[in-house]
Design a protein around this motif. Structure first.
Motif, PDB file in Angstrom:
ATOM      1  N   MET A   1      -2.805  44.546 -34.581  1.00  0.00           N
ATOM      2  CA  MET A   1      -1.374  44.646 -34.329  1.00  0.00           C
ATOM      3  C   MET A   1      -0.777  43.288 -33.961  1.00  0.00           C
ATOM      4  O   MET A   1      -1.422  42.456 -33.314  1.00  0.00           O
ATOM      5  N   ASN A   2       0.463  43.080 -34.424  1.00  0.00           N
ATOM      6  CA  ASN A   2       1.263  41.876 -34.139  1.00  0.00           C
ATOM      7  C   ASN A   2       0.754  40.628 -34.839  1.00  0.00           C
ATOM      8  O   ASN A   2       1.236  39.525 -34.552  1.00  0.00           O
ATOM      9  N   ASP A   3      -0.206  40.749 -35.758  1.00  0.00           N
ATOM     10  CA  ASP A   3      -0.570  39.607 -36.590  1.00  0.00           C
ATOM     11  C   ASP A   3       0.620  39.235 -37.465  1.00  0.00           C
ATOM     12  O   ASP A   3       1.278  40.105 -38.042  1.00  0.00           O
ATOM     13  N   GLU A   4       0.884  37.952 -37.571  1.00  0.00           N
ATOM     14  CA  GLU A   4       2.022  37.498 -38.375  1.00  0.00           C
ATOM     15  C   GLU A   4       1.590  37.275 -39.817  1.00  0.00           C
ATOM     16  O   GLU A   4       0.534  36.706 -40.081  1.00  0.00           O
TER      17      GLU A   4
ATOM     18  N   MET B   1       5.038  46.323 -41.750  1.00  0.00           N
ATOM     19  CA  MET B   1       5.635  45.251 -40.973  1.00  0.00           C
ATOM     20  C   MET B   1       7.151  45.444 -40.935  1.00  0.00           C
ATOM     21  O   MET B   1       7.738  45.875 -41.928  1.00  0.00           O
ATOM     22  N   ASP B   2       7.775  45.139 -39.803  1.00  0.00           N
ATOM     23  CA  ASP B   2       9.230  45.211 -39.693  1.00  0.00           C
ATOM     24  C   ASP B   2       9.834  43.895 -40.159  1.00  0.00           C
ATOM     25  O   ASP B   2       9.408  42.815 -39.724  1.00  0.00           O
ATOM     26  N   VAL B   3      10.836  43.994 -41.022  1.00  0.00           N
ATOM     27  CA  VAL B   3      11.521  42.817 -41.555  1.00  0.00           C
ATOM     28  C   VAL B   3      12.997  42.951 -41.210  1.00  0.00           C
ATOM     29  O   VAL B   3      13.650  43.920 -41.635  1.00  0.00           O
ATOM     30  N   TYR B   4      13.519  42.005 -40.457  1.00  0.00           N
ATOM     31  CA  TYR B   4      14.936  42.032 -40.086  1.00  0.00           C
ATOM     32  C   TYR B   4      15.738  41.303 -41.158  1.00  0.00           C
ATOM     33  O   TYR B   4      15.473  40.151 -41.499  1.00  0.00           O
ATOM     34  N   ASN B   5      16.733  42.004 -41.675  1.00  0.00           N
ATOM     35  CA  ASN B   5      17.434  41.573 -42.883  1.00  0.00           C
ATOM     36  C   ASN B   5      18.942  41.555 -42.639  1.00  0.00           C
ATOM     37  O   ASN B   5      19.714  42.167 -43.373  1.00  0.00           O
ATOM     38  N   ASP B   6      19.360  40.847 -41.574  1.00  0.00           N
ATOM     39  CA  ASP B   6      20.776  40.854 -41.199  1.00  0.00           C
ATOM     40  C   ASP B   6      21.669  40.283 -42.297  1.00  0.00           C
ATOM     41  O   ASP B   6      22.805  40.724 -42.464  1.00  0.00           O
ATOM     42  N   ARG B   7      21.165  39.314 -43.034  1.00  0.00           N
ATOM     43  CA  ARG B   7      21.983  38.697 -44.091  1.00  0.00           C
ATOM     44  C   ARG B   7      21.869  39.421 -45.435  1.00  0.00           C
ATOM     45  O   ARG B   7      22.481  39.033 -46.403  1.00  0.00           O
ATOM     46  N   LYS B   8      21.038  40.430 -45.470  1.00  0.00           N
ATOM     47  CA  LYS B   8      20.868  41.260 -46.672  1.00  0.00           C
ATOM     48  C   LYS B   8      20.433  40.446 -47.898  1.00  0.00           C
ATOM     49  O   LYS B   8      20.810  40.730 -49.027  1.00  0.00           O
ATOM     50  N   LYS B   9      19.588  39.449 -47.650  1.00  0.00           N
ATOM     51  CA  LYS B   9      19.015  38.719 -48.780  1.00  0.00           C
ATOM     52  C   LYS B   9      17.971  39.560 -49.506  1.00  0.00           C
ATOM     53  O   LYS B   9      17.778  39.434 -50.716  1.00  0.00           O
ATOM     54  N   LEU B  10      17.298  40.396 -48.740  1.00  0.00           N
ATOM     55  CA  LEU B  10      16.252  41.243 -49.297  1.00  0.00           C
ATOM     56  C   LEU B  10      16.818  42.634 -49.569  1.00  0.00           C
ATOM     57  O   LEU B  10      17.657  43.125 -48.821  1.00  0.00           O
ATOM     58  N   LEU B  11      16.337  43.259 -50.620  1.00  0.00           N
ATOM     59  CA  LEU B  11      16.813  44.576 -51.003  1.00  0.00           C
ATOM     60  C   LEU B  11      15.672  45.575 -50.992  1.00  0.00           C
ATOM     61  O   LEU B  11      14.537  45.235 -51.363  1.00  0.00           O
ATOM     62  N   PRO B  12      15.941  46.796 -50.570  1.00  0.00           N
ATOM     63  CA  PRO B  12      14.901  47.836 -50.645  1.00  0.00           C
ATOM     64  C   PRO B  12      14.433  48.012 -52.082  1.00  0.00           C
ATOM     65  O   PRO B  12      15.234  47.997 -53.019  1.00  0.00           O
ATOM     66  N   GLY B  13      13.127  48.175 -52.233  1.00  0.00           N
ATOM     67  CA  GLY B  13      12.546  48.337 -53.564  1.00  0.00           C
ATOM     68  C   GLY B  13      11.979  47.061 -54.143  1.00  0.00           C
ATOM     69  O   GLY B  13      11.283  47.105 -55.165  1.00  0.00           O
TER      70      GLY B  13
END
Length: 378
Positions: A244-247, A282-294
């Motif tokens: 757990m918590n490995d980057e 893994m949790d990915v924070y995507n505030d700028r919405k550069k990444l899209l689901p899928g």
């Protein structure tokens, strides 16, 4: 008479010449045989195997990385359907709309539900009035009964029974009204969490409901996109190296020049029966919405060693159709030692077998070095 001696002398001369020639021929043969033997000896000496380089077996810790594909999925996703048969009255959002938890997405109408609700409300009001009257009558009997001889106990009991009956009917009417009101509330669909509407399949006037054509597709698909899940399936061989918590780092094809980071937050703790792998998220924070689901991602997982193991160059490991082994040198004799192969990193590989630290192994080994053969080392 002098001719006969001359013939004898001539014969002797021929015999002498022949003897000399035969002797020379024999000498020449002996010389040729000697030269051939010398050439064979020189050739044998030239094809003698060169001395083999050996290494001393040591333990070490191998840190490697595993590159595997992953997938980005919404942290939360829900398909919204209509619970009651109704008609779409008004749609308040569209594809791409950002919504807040509790925000109204669509309102629908069902005349029969409204009629049932009005009837239930009317009945409730009627029963409230009846209960109010019976309750007041009971209270008057109780107050009057405080004066001895005015009200019999039987009359008080009847008034109490009537009051309790009316109260029970009132509670039942309240429950019926609340049930219809709850059903009416299903005609307004609200967002269950903050997210983005990724699909819309309705328009005003459309018939929707739990059955029939209106139930084939969801009204909306709502996704939480500011927080994503990076999902990977780690092969069984590497499951023991992660915690757990490995980057981890990853990239996507749409943004090949950018490297993203995430930490392991959830581990399945079991292997998938079909893929023989463990699911990691893994949790990915995507505030700028550069990444899209899928999106598919190329994930780089660090695999640090938790304990030291035997490390050898890849060239010292022999993999044949029958076995995997190394060649150990003991008293200039080759000895095949069966091993199990571990992870690889650079030009090194982990091995496990009946070996001891300090053993001399052939650095560049092949199965042509036969087990038990004599070898010369540098």
């Amino acid at each position: 008479m002098k001719t006969q001696p001359n013939k004898n002398n001539l014969l002797k001369a021929f015999l002498l010449i022949g003897l000399i020639s035969f002797t020379g021929l024999i000498s020449s043969c002996h010389t040729k045989d000697n030269n051939t033997s010398q050439e064979q000896t020189d050739q044998q000496e030239s094809i003698k195997p060169a001395p083999l380089e050996t290494i001393s077996l040591k333990k070490g810790m191998l840190s490697t990385k595993l590159e595997i594909p992953g997938e980005l999925t919404p942290y939360q996703q829900v398909d919204l359907y209509a619970k009651e048969s109704s008609f779409v009255k008004k749609v308040y959002v569209d594809v791409g709309s950002e919504v807040k938890k509790g925000q109204l997405l669509v309102s629908m109408e069902a005349p029969e539900i409204n009629s049932n609700l009005a009837a239930a409300q009317s009945k409730l009001q009627s029963l409230k009035a009846i209960y109010t009257a019976s309750n007041s009558n009971y209270n008057r009997f109780v107050e009057t009964a405080k004066t001895p001889g005015t009200i019999s106990k039987n009359d008080i009991d009847k008034a109490a029974a009537r009051k309790n009956s009316d109260e029970a009917e009132l509670n039942a009417a309240k429950a019926a009204y609340q049930s219809i009101a709850a059903t009416r509330a299903y005609l307004d669909i609200r967002a269950p969490f903050n997210g983005v509407v990724s699909a819309r399949n309705i328009n005003p006037g459309a018939y929707v409901g739990p059955s029939g054509k209106g139930s084939e597709v969801p009204l909306f698909v709502l996704q939480e996109q500011k927080r994503l899940r990076l999902v990977v399936s780690v092969p069984e061989l590497y499951t023991g190296f992660l915690k757990m918590n490995d980057e981890v780092s990853f990239s996507v094809k749409a943004l090949p020049s950018q490297l993203f980071k995430a930490k392991v937050k959830r581990m399945a703790g079991a292997l998938d029966e079909r893929l023989r792998s463990e699911r990691l998220e893994m949790d990915v924070y995507n505030d700028r919405k550069k990444l899209l689901p899928g999106m598919y991602a190329e994930v780089n997982l660090p695999l640090p060693s938790s304990d030291s193991t035997f490390l050898i160059p890849k060239t010292a490991l022999v993999t044949s159709t029958e076995k995997v082994f190394v060649v150990r040198v003991i008293n200039n004799k080759a000895q095949w030692v069966d091993v199990k192969k571990g992870r690889e990193g650079g030009n090194q590989v982990e091995i496990y077998g009946k070996l001891n630290e300090g053993d001399q192994l052939v650095k560049t080994a092949t199965d042509e070095i036969r087990n038990g053969s004599t070898i010369k080392t540098k």
